[in-house]
Design a protein around this motif. Structure first.
Motif, PDB file in Angstrom:
ATOM      1  N   LYS A 103      76.448  16.088  82.801  1.00 39.05           N
ATOM      2  CA  LYS A 103      76.601  16.960  81.636  1.00 39.05           C
ATOM      3  C   LYS A 103      75.288  17.025  80.844  1.00 39.05           C
ATOM      4  O   LYS A 103      74.870  18.096  80.410  1.00 39.05           O
ATOM      5  CB  LYS A 103      77.732  16.430  80.756  1.00 39.05           C
ATOM      6  CG  LYS A 103      78.182  17.373  79.655  1.00 39.05           C
ATOM      7  CD  LYS A 103      79.366  16.767  78.924  1.00 39.05           C
ATOM      8  CE  LYS A 103      79.503  17.237  77.496  1.00 39.05           C
ATOM      9  NZ  LYS A 103      79.894  18.636  77.363  1.00 39.05           N
ATOM     10  N   THR A 104      74.643  15.856  80.697  1.00 39.48           N
ATOM     11  CA  THR A 104      73.363  15.846  79.970  1.00 39.48           C
ATOM     12  C   THR A 104      72.329  16.672  80.718  1.00 39.48           C
ATOM     13  O   THR A 104      71.547  17.383  80.107  1.00 39.48           O
ATOM     14  CB  THR A 104      72.801  14.420  79.834  1.00 39.48           C
ATOM     15  OG1 THR A 104      73.733  13.499  80.341  1.00 39.48           O
ATOM     16  CG2 THR A 104      72.495  14.075  78.421  1.00 39.48           C
TER      17      THR A 104
ATOM     18  N   LEU B 113      78.916  12.090  82.659  1.00 41.31           N
ATOM     19  CA  LEU B 113      78.134  12.302  81.445  1.00 41.31           C
ATOM     20  C   LEU B 113      76.678  12.610  81.784  1.00 41.31           C
ATOM     21  O   LEU B 113      76.049  13.479  81.168  1.00 41.31           O
ATOM     22  CB  LEU B 113      78.234  11.056  80.550  1.00 41.31           C
ATOM     23  CG  LEU B 113      77.490  11.140  79.231  1.00 41.31           C
ATOM     24  CD1 LEU B 113      78.000  12.306  78.412  1.00 41.31           C
ATOM     25  CD2 LEU B 113      77.655   9.852  78.445  1.00 41.31           C
TER      26      LEU B 113
ATOM     27  N   PHE C  93      82.691   7.692  84.596  1.00 42.72           N
ATOM     28  CA  PHE C  93      82.471   8.402  83.334  1.00 42.72           C
ATOM     29  C   PHE C  93      80.988   8.670  83.099  1.00 42.72           C
ATOM     30  O   PHE C  93      80.579   9.768  82.733  1.00 42.72           O
ATOM     31  CB  PHE C  93      83.047   7.589  82.177  1.00 42.72           C
ATOM     32  CG  PHE C  93      82.965   8.285  80.856  1.00 42.72           C
ATOM     33  CD1 PHE C  93      83.948   9.179  80.489  1.00 42.72           C
ATOM     34  CD2 PHE C  93      81.903   8.063  80.004  1.00 42.72           C
ATOM     35  CE1 PHE C  93      83.868   9.834  79.280  1.00 42.72           C
ATOM     36  CE2 PHE C  93      81.817   8.730  78.799  1.00 42.72           C
ATOM     37  CZ  PHE C  93      82.808   9.619  78.438  1.00 42.72           C
ATOM     38  N   VAL C  94      80.184   7.631  83.360  1.00 45.17           N
ATOM     39  CA  VAL C  94      78.766   7.770  83.028  1.00 45.17           C
ATOM     40  C   VAL C  94      78.079   8.734  83.997  1.00 45.17           C
ATOM     41  O   VAL C  94      77.137   9.441  83.623  1.00 45.17           O
ATOM     42  CB  VAL C  94      78.095   6.380  82.924  1.00 45.17           C
ATOM     43  CG1 VAL C  94      77.641   5.856  84.242  1.00 45.17           C
ATOM     44  CG2 VAL C  94      76.913   6.426  81.980  1.00 45.17           C
TER      45      VAL C  94
ATOM     46  N   GLU D 166      73.074  20.238  79.960  1.00 43.44           N
ATOM     47  CA  GLU D 166      72.855  20.695  78.589  1.00 43.44           C
ATOM     48  C   GLU D 166      71.397  20.583  78.154  1.00 43.44           C
ATOM     49  O   GLU D 166      70.921  21.389  77.366  1.00 43.44           O
ATOM     50  CB  GLU D 166      73.745  19.896  77.633  1.00 43.44           C
ATOM     51  CG  GLU D 166      75.211  20.211  77.858  1.00 43.44           C
ATOM     52  CD  GLU D 166      76.006  20.207  76.583  1.00 43.44           C
ATOM     53  OE1 GLU D 166      75.415  20.007  75.511  1.00 43.44           O
ATOM     54  OE2 GLU D 166      77.228  20.382  76.678  1.00 43.44           O
ATOM     55  N   LEU D 167      70.712  19.536  78.633  1.00 42.78           N
ATOM     56  CA  LEU D 167      69.340  19.326  78.169  1.00 42.78           C
ATOM     57  C   LEU D 167      68.314  19.925  79.126  1.00 42.78           C
ATOM     58  O   LEU D 167      67.145  20.004  78.793  1.00 42.78           O
ATOM     59  CB  LEU D 167      69.066  17.833  77.983  1.00 42.78           C
ATOM     60  CG  LEU D 167      69.995  17.084  77.027  1.00 42.78           C
ATOM     61  CD1 LEU D 167      69.655  15.624  77.000  1.00 42.78           C
ATOM     62  CD2 LEU D 167      69.899  17.660  75.629  1.00 42.78           C
TER      63      LEU D 167
ATOM     64  N   THR E 165      68.213   9.483  84.168  1.00 43.65           N
ATOM     65  CA  THR E 165      69.610   9.050  84.110  1.00 43.65           C
ATOM     66  C   THR E 165      70.101   8.457  85.426  1.00 43.65           C
ATOM     67  O   THR E 165      70.882   7.521  85.411  1.00 43.65           O
ATOM     68  CB  THR E 165      70.536  10.206  83.702  1.00 43.65           C
ATOM     69  OG1 THR E 165      70.179  11.343  84.434  1.00 43.65           O
ATOM     70  CG2 THR E 165      70.458  10.466  82.232  1.00 43.65           C
TER      71      THR E 165
ATOM     72  N   VAL F 157      66.510  10.451  79.925  1.00 46.72           N
ATOM     73  CA  VAL F 157      67.543   9.945  79.010  1.00 46.72           C
ATOM     74  C   VAL F 157      67.348  10.425  77.576  1.00 46.72           C
ATOM     75  O   VAL F 157      68.303  10.509  76.815  1.00 46.72           O
ATOM     76  CB  VAL F 157      67.612   8.395  78.999  1.00 46.72           C
ATOM     77  CG1 VAL F 157      68.382   7.891  80.182  1.00 46.72           C
ATOM     78  CG2 VAL F 157      66.252   7.778  78.908  1.00 46.72           C
ATOM     79  N   ASP F 158      66.105  10.719  77.188  1.00 49.91           N
ATOM     80  CA  ASP F 158      65.886  11.215  75.835  1.00 49.91           C
ATOM     81  C   ASP F 158      65.874  12.739  75.783  1.00 49.91           C
ATOM     82  O   ASP F 158      65.619  13.318  74.730  1.00 49.91           O
ATOM     83  CB  ASP F 158      64.566  10.673  75.276  1.00 49.91           C
ATOM     84  CG  ASP F 158      64.725   9.247  74.788  1.00 49.91           C
ATOM     85  OD1 ASP F 158      65.852   8.921  74.371  1.00 49.91           O
ATOM     86  OD2 ASP F 158      63.763   8.483  74.846  1.00 49.91           O
ATOM     87  N   GLY F 159      66.124  13.363  76.928  1.00 48.66           N
ATOM     88  CA  GLY F 159      66.162  14.815  76.963  1.00 48.66           C
ATOM     89  C   GLY F 159      64.791  15.461  76.912  1.00 48.66           C
ATOM     90  O   GLY F 159      64.680  16.670  76.786  1.00 48.66           O
TER      91      GLY F 159
END
Lengths: 506, 109
Positions: free
Chosen positions: B93-94, B90, B86-87, B97-98, B25, B103-105
């Motif tokens: 946050k990803t 985000l 924002f990105v 959470e991941l 990311t 980017v695909d987690g």
């Protein structure tokens, strides 16, 4: 009041959004009330604008009284009014569904919802290309937050993809706007159309690059193949009312394609006339096919509906791609039908999924759900609508599109793709329906689904959206006639151009 | 000067495209930022490169600088600034959470 009428659909959600932000969720009742009052007023305004433009007038509003082409203008013609009405009606029922369920999942839901409407209404009304970019960004940043509303692993992942691809899209939009301004010296859409008709031959290639860049941006928003890959996971993983509201988002892309390529790159654009004619129809048909194959291959109900959205974009742009008055009218009839039907389906899928415990929306043999008959009946109606079976609006829409294609040279392609995909959707939805309702097992006594007993609150928006599709059929004659006039107006851009450029001169 | 500016825009765009196609990311965010810089610079240059002329025509001057692209680019800068902010949030946050920044987690060693 009447002269300022067309600025209100833009100002009202903005004002409502700001007030809601200041309230900071102190009073839930007040918040909900304000949100709904704002949307209901927007429906009323949309009807007002629709009746004001229904006789063929084009309303132009010069912001700050700076006359076109120097100032930014808002333009309401039949198409813009039609889109405003569809957006307002859709958002009302999405909001009704959201109130008992989604609203609690995070803060600022109502604020973001209103700002999303602000962006949507602005994008439909603006007559300036850069302003269109700005409204796109407004609706996108609201949609990013709404998409992620509530959070969760898969939702965040899908959200990241959605945000990144749309940011790349925005960059392309800026490049296109830059090229158009650099060669034509204006960004007012009507003025662009005039300047383009008298463009010297050496600049034509450059402007065509800009035109095709714009097309790829709008195709991205509309989820046209091969730029559709972001849509299924984004729509499948967001909350139901947001997915329902997003049913209009792909239509913004379709609207922009219709607007730009009838007004600026239309029949009167000199050397750049019919710029995307060779691209739109084949891509739309491929989109329809790919979308429907996705519907057949889906393993989850929400994923299936998301692919139905892709397929409906394909059908819609097939109609626009045929580029005749009858086909555009048919597309504009299909547009609200597919918007309302997919929105209702997303809401219905959520109502089904929360009753299936750990099976959720997986297409697998699960337990018998409470209210199976009621939900099954609604599923049947929604499936019939989306598969395009008579006597519902899906059938009429598809019939009008096929009828319009009769005189077109691509008739065999359009006919075969539309009919085969209709059959595929029928098979896929029949299989889904029998899995969900007929082959269900008696409920496991351990599973805890009894907590969800109230259903009538959820049913109201679903039934309302489905009845809007019925209204499309019942008043089909009047609506079709109106849409024929709309298409006629779109194919004669000179009236739009005159209306815009003569404002403030007299 | 035209050649230099076009070269800069080209290099920025190329770097932006390359970085935004990366798998993690942070490079993606950086790539998007570079892309938006390229777009903003491009938009600015579309008013033509003129030096030492006023944006508003007065008597006794020949030529003018087109002020509109500058206004456009201001808007575009503000928007891309907000989007970048924002990105970044985000992306964080990803990551949270991941559990990784792919980017695909999916973490690929």
């Amino acid at each position: 009041m009447m002269t300022h009428l067309i600025i209100f659909p833009v100002l009202l959600p903005l004002a409502a959004g700001i007030i809601l932000l200041l309230l900071r969720q102190r009073n839930q009742l007040l918040e909900r009330g304000l949100s709904i009052i704002s949307i209901v007023t927007q429906i009323f305004l949309a009807f007002q604008i629709l009746s004001a433009v229904s006789h063929g007038d084009i309303l132009v509003y010069a912001l700050g009284d700076w006359s076109a082409p120097y100032g930014i203008i808002l333009v309401a013609d039949r198409l813009a009014a039609w889109m405003l009405l569809i957006t307002a009606l859709l958002s009302l029922f999405a909001m009704f569904y959201a109130i008992p369920i989604t609203e609690q999942a995070g803060r600022h839901f109502h604020v973001l919802f209103q700002l999303q409407l602000f962006g949507l209404n602005g994008a439909f009304l603006t007559g300036d290309l850069f302003n269109l970019f700005v409204f796109f960004e407004i609706l996108l940043i609201a949609s990013y937050s709404l998409l992620l509303h509530g959070g969760g692993r898969l939702r965040t992942k899908a959200g990241l993809h959605f945000v990144v691809i749309n940011l790349v899209g925005s960059t392309l939009f800026l490049f296109a706007v830059g090229i158009l301004y650099g060669t034509l010296g204006t960004l007012n859409m009507a003025d662009l159309a005039i300047k383009l008709a008298h463009l010297p031959a050496e600049d034509v290639a450059l402007v065509q690059v800009a035109g095709l860049l714009l097309f790829s941006v709008f195709a991205l928003k509309a989820a046209l193949v091969p730029l559709h890959l972001w849509l299924p996971s984004a729509y499948a993983h967001t909350s139901a009312p947001i997915a329902a509201l997003f049913a209009i988002m792909t239509k913004v892309g379709a609207y922009s394609i219709l607007r730009i390529y009838t007004l600026i790159f239309g029949a009167e654009a000199g050397l750049s006339a019919h710029l995307i004619e060779g691209w739109l129809l084949p891509l739309a048909l491929i989109t329809l096919l790919v979308g429907m194959l996705g519907v057949v291959a889906s393993t989850h109900l929400r994923q299936q509906i998301a692919f139905l959205v892709v397929a409906s974009v394909g059908t819609l742009l097939t109609a626009f791609g045929l580029n005749t008055q009858a086909s555009i009218a048919a597309g504009l009839f299909y547009l609200p039908h597919s918007t309302f039907a997919t929105a209702a389906f997303f809401l219905l899928a959520n109502s089904i999924a929360i009753r299936r415990a750990e099976w959720e929306d997986r297409l697998d043999v699960g337990p018998v759900i409470p209210h199976a008959r009621l939900l099954g009946g609604l599923f049947f109606v929604a499936a019939m609508l989306l598969a395009g079976l008579p006597p519902l609006s899906g059938f009429i829409g598809k019939f009008m599109i096929l009828h319009a294609s009769l005189a077109h040279s691509a008739l065999p392609w359009v006919m075969s793709v539309v009919l085969i995909t209709s059959l595929l959707s029928l098979i896929a939805l029949a299989r889904t329906g029998s899995l969900l309702f007929y082959r269900a097992q008696p409920p496991n006594p351990l599973s805890n689904t009894a907590s969800i007993t109230t259903i009538y609150q959820e049913l109201l928006p679903i039934i309302s959206l489905l009845s809007l599709c019925m209204i499309l059929v019942i008043w089909g004659g009047t609506i079709t006639q109106f849409l024929h006039f709309t298409a006629e107006q779109l194919l004669q851009p000179s009236r739009y151009i005159e209306a815009v450029l003569l404002t403030g001169r007299n | 000067m035209e050649a230099l500016i076009s070269l800069i825009i080209g290099v920025l765009t190329a770097c932006g495209v390359y970085l935004s196609l990366r798998g993690r990311t942070f490079p993606v965010v950086l790539g998007l930022t570079l892309l938006s810089y390229a777009a903003n610079l491009f938009l600015l240059v579309m008013g033509r490169l003129v030096i030492g002329t006023p944006p508003i025509i007065v008597d006794g001057t020949n030529g003018y600088t087109d002020p509109l692209p500058q206004a456009l680019v201001l808007t575009a800068i503000v928007i891309s600034f907000a989007m970048t902010a924002f990105v970044i949030v985000l992306a964080l946050k990803t990551y949270k959470e991941l559990g990784n920044d792919h980017v695909d987690g999916i973490h690929k060693p």
